[in-house]
Design an enzyme around this catalytic site. Sequence first.
Site, PDB file in Angstrom:
ATOM      1  N   GLU A   1       0.112   3.025  -5.318  1.00  0.00           N
ATOM      2  CA  GLU A   1       1.026   4.056  -5.811  1.00  0.00           C
ATOM      3  C   GLU A   1       1.836   3.517  -6.997  1.00  0.00           C
ATOM      4  O   GLU A   1       2.812   2.795  -6.809  1.00  0.00           O
ATOM      5  CB  GLU A   1       1.969   4.508  -4.694  1.00  0.00           C
ATOM      6  CG  GLU A   1       1.270   4.894  -3.399  1.00  0.00           C
ATOM      7  CD  GLU A   1       2.212   4.877  -2.214  1.00  0.00           C
ATOM      8  OE1 GLU A   1       3.347   5.393  -2.343  1.00  0.00           O
ATOM      9  OE2 GLU A   1       1.833   4.340  -1.157  1.00  0.00           O
TER      10      GLU A   1
ATOM     11  N   HIS B   1      10.161  10.217  -0.154  1.00  0.00           N
ATOM     12  CA  HIS B   1       9.368  11.134  -0.978  1.00  0.00           C
ATOM     13  C   HIS B   1      10.048  12.497  -1.173  1.00  0.00           C
ATOM     14  O   HIS B   1       9.379  13.515  -1.303  1.00  0.00           O
ATOM     15  CB  HIS B   1       7.980  11.317  -0.389  1.00  0.00           C
ATOM     16  CG  HIS B   1       7.139  10.083  -0.339  1.00  0.00           C
ATOM     17  ND1 HIS B   1       7.194   9.104  -1.302  1.00  0.00           N
ATOM     18  CD2 HIS B   1       6.202   9.670   0.577  1.00  0.00           C
ATOM     19  CE1 HIS B   1       6.325   8.140  -0.996  1.00  0.00           C
ATOM     20  NE2 HIS B   1       5.723   8.449   0.132  1.00  0.00           N
TER      21      HIS B   1
ATOM     22  N   GLN C   1       3.289   0.355  -5.490  1.00  0.00           N
ATOM     23  CA  GLN C   1       3.455   0.212  -4.052  1.00  0.00           C
ATOM     24  C   GLN C   1       2.081  -0.001  -3.421  1.00  0.00           C
ATOM     25  O   GLN C   1       1.173   0.811  -3.584  1.00  0.00           O
ATOM     26  CB  GLN C   1       4.105   1.465  -3.460  1.00  0.00           C
ATOM     27  CG  GLN C   1       4.383   1.401  -1.952  1.00  0.00           C
ATOM     28  CD  GLN C   1       5.701   0.724  -1.606  1.00  0.00           C
ATOM     29  OE1 GLN C   1       6.498   0.403  -2.511  1.00  0.00           O
ATOM     30  NE2 GLN C   1       5.961   0.526  -0.327  1.00  0.00           N
TER      31      GLN C   1
ATOM     32  N   ASP D   1       3.398  -2.788   2.975  1.00  0.00           N
ATOM     33  CA  ASP D   1       3.984  -1.528   2.529  1.00  0.00           C
ATOM     34  C   ASP D   1       5.142  -1.898   1.618  1.00  0.00           C
ATOM     35  O   ASP D   1       6.311  -1.651   1.919  1.00  0.00           O
ATOM     36  CB  ASP D   1       4.454  -0.681   3.714  1.00  0.00           C
ATOM     37  CG  ASP D   1       4.850   0.742   3.316  1.00  0.00           C
ATOM     38  OD1 ASP D   1       4.624   1.104   2.139  1.00  0.00           O
ATOM     39  OD2 ASP D   1       5.394   1.476   4.160  1.00  0.00           O
TER      40      ASP D   1
ATOM     41  N   ASN E   1       8.889   7.410  -2.723  1.00  0.00           N
ATOM     42  CA  ASN E   1       9.342   6.283  -1.928  1.00  0.00           C
ATOM     43  C   ASN E   1      10.737   6.543  -1.339  1.00  0.00           C
ATOM     44  O   ASN E   1      11.220   7.678  -1.324  1.00  0.00           O
ATOM     45  CB  ASN E   1       9.290   4.982  -2.732  1.00  0.00           C
ATOM     46  CG  ASN E   1       8.831   3.801  -1.897  1.00  0.00           C
ATOM     47  OD1 ASN E   1       9.406   3.522  -0.849  1.00  0.00           O
ATOM     48  ND2 ASN E   1       7.817   3.107  -2.356  1.00  0.00           N
ATOM     49  N   ARG E   2      11.371   5.492  -0.864  1.00  0.00           N
ATOM     50  CA  ARG E   2      12.588   5.638  -0.066  1.00  0.00           C
ATOM     51  C   ARG E   2      13.857   5.492  -0.904  1.00  0.00           C
ATOM     52  O   ARG E   2      13.971   4.575  -1.713  1.00  0.00           O
ATOM     53  CB  ARG E   2      12.606   4.605   1.062  1.00  0.00           C
ATOM     54  CG  ARG E   2      11.497   4.820   2.081  1.00  0.00           C
ATOM     55  CD  ARG E   2      11.394   3.666   3.072  1.00  0.00           C
ATOM     56  NE  ARG E   2      10.339   3.931   4.051  1.00  0.00           N
ATOM     57  CZ  ARG E   2       9.055   3.615   3.877  1.00  0.00           C
ATOM     58  NH1 ARG E   2       8.664   3.015   2.751  1.00  0.00           N
ATOM     59  NH2 ARG E   2       8.160   3.912   4.805  1.00  0.00           N
TER      60      ARG E   2
ATOM     61  N   HIS F   1      -0.728   9.567  -4.470  1.00  0.00           N
ATOM     62  CA  HIS F   1      -0.702   8.970  -3.130  1.00  0.00           C
ATOM     63  C   HIS F   1      -2.057   9.082  -2.426  1.00  0.00           C
ATOM     64  O   HIS F   1      -2.108   9.341  -1.223  1.00  0.00           O
ATOM     65  CB  HIS F   1       0.388   9.656  -2.300  1.00  0.00           C
ATOM     66  CG  HIS F   1       0.986   8.798  -1.222  1.00  0.00           C
ATOM     67  ND1 HIS F   1       0.284   8.408  -0.101  1.00  0.00           N
ATOM     68  CD2 HIS F   1       2.222   8.258  -1.100  1.00  0.00           C
ATOM     69  CE1 HIS F   1       1.067   7.685   0.680  1.00  0.00           C
ATOM     70  NE2 HIS F   1       2.253   7.572   0.094  1.00  0.00           N
ATOM     71  N   SER F   2      -3.143   8.861  -3.140  1.00  0.00           N
ATOM     72  CA  SER F   2      -4.456   8.892  -2.499  1.00  0.00           C
ATOM     73  C   SER F   2      -4.642   7.701  -1.558  1.00  0.00           C
ATOM     74  O   SER F   2      -4.207   6.583  -1.847  1.00  0.00           O
ATOM     75  CB  SER F   2      -5.571   8.888  -3.547  1.00  0.00           C
ATOM     76  OG  SER F   2      -5.739  10.174  -4.102  1.00  0.00           O
TER      77      SER F   2
END
Length: 350
Positions: free
Chosen positions: A315, A107, A287, A249, A81-82, A177-178
């Site tokens: 996620e 990421h 997430q 998101d 993530n960020r 992260h599928s």
Amino acid sequence: MSTVTKKFFGTAPNGAETSLYTIKNASGAYVTVSDYGVTVVNIVVPDRNGVLDDIVLGFDNPTRYEETISYYGATVGRVANRIKDGKYTLNGKDYQLTINNGTNNLHSAEGCLAFKMYTAEIVENGVAFTRLSPAGEGGFPGNLKVTVTVTFDENNYLLFDYKATGDEDTVVAMTQHSFFNLGGHRAGVTTGEFLKLNASFRAVIDDSLAANGEIVSVTGTPFDFREFKCIGDEPDADDQQLKIAGGYDHCFILDKSAPNEFELCATLKDDRTGRYLECYTTKPAIQLYCGNFIENGTIGKDGAEYCYRGAVCLETQYVPNAINYPHLGSPILRKGEEYHHVTGYQFGTY
């Protein structure tokens, strides 16, 4: 017991030869994972009529995974993530990471484990993938030994067991992260699927999509998934947080009975096929991403054409940007300690 077979996948952009490991159970259901990024390439499970189909978006060769930079199926780390402005402080030292997503680090940028090679060892019902991430990779201190063990059993239960140890204090917050589409990876938009999240609170994002440290209740908002709700009902509601992200998101704080308990956190179901997915995790948050940035016409596996909002990502992770907000839970891994989290996906029908 599931069987594991190996075959050549393709040459990665860095020239490495990559392999696919197929974990197949007696029913014929199977999962395929690459040693390139511990990337899930296929999840093939039955619908209510017993028809097998692949329910994750992906590509036919490793080069396409890196070209899209969308982390399809990848095991993301060191930090998922960020991170706001790509900045964090650890032990009094300031670090500046690469900016690769607006004004933020997403990421771990060029250091992302999604685009690195692992060594693989076949184990019971699966494969253990190991990599030594060198000190400084992605802007994080310390050599980090990472092992991700992926298993798939006779009950169509897919498990990711993450472990990591470092020789310096560092930051670790990995995720899977599928991109799921329970109608099948060719099925198009997922806005008709239904979701339930065991989460009463979520993280607030700023205009750059980075978590700003604030946690708010989902009650009375489009983010309340505590009971099953169609994910297409409210992504375009008149809500500033949804407008910033172009839909869902956002990170949800899980209602845990105790920290690090391995518990059900999310259920996704598809009335068209009767498939469902139950997600279990030890992690504190999840997430929800509903494919807002998938480009229409993206060509995937077997020539499939993917589309905007054509997948759902669940996620499991630490709260994003937590390294800058200690009250959200610390992703700091101390020297000599072990990072250990487990996430499982149970597939079934109704």
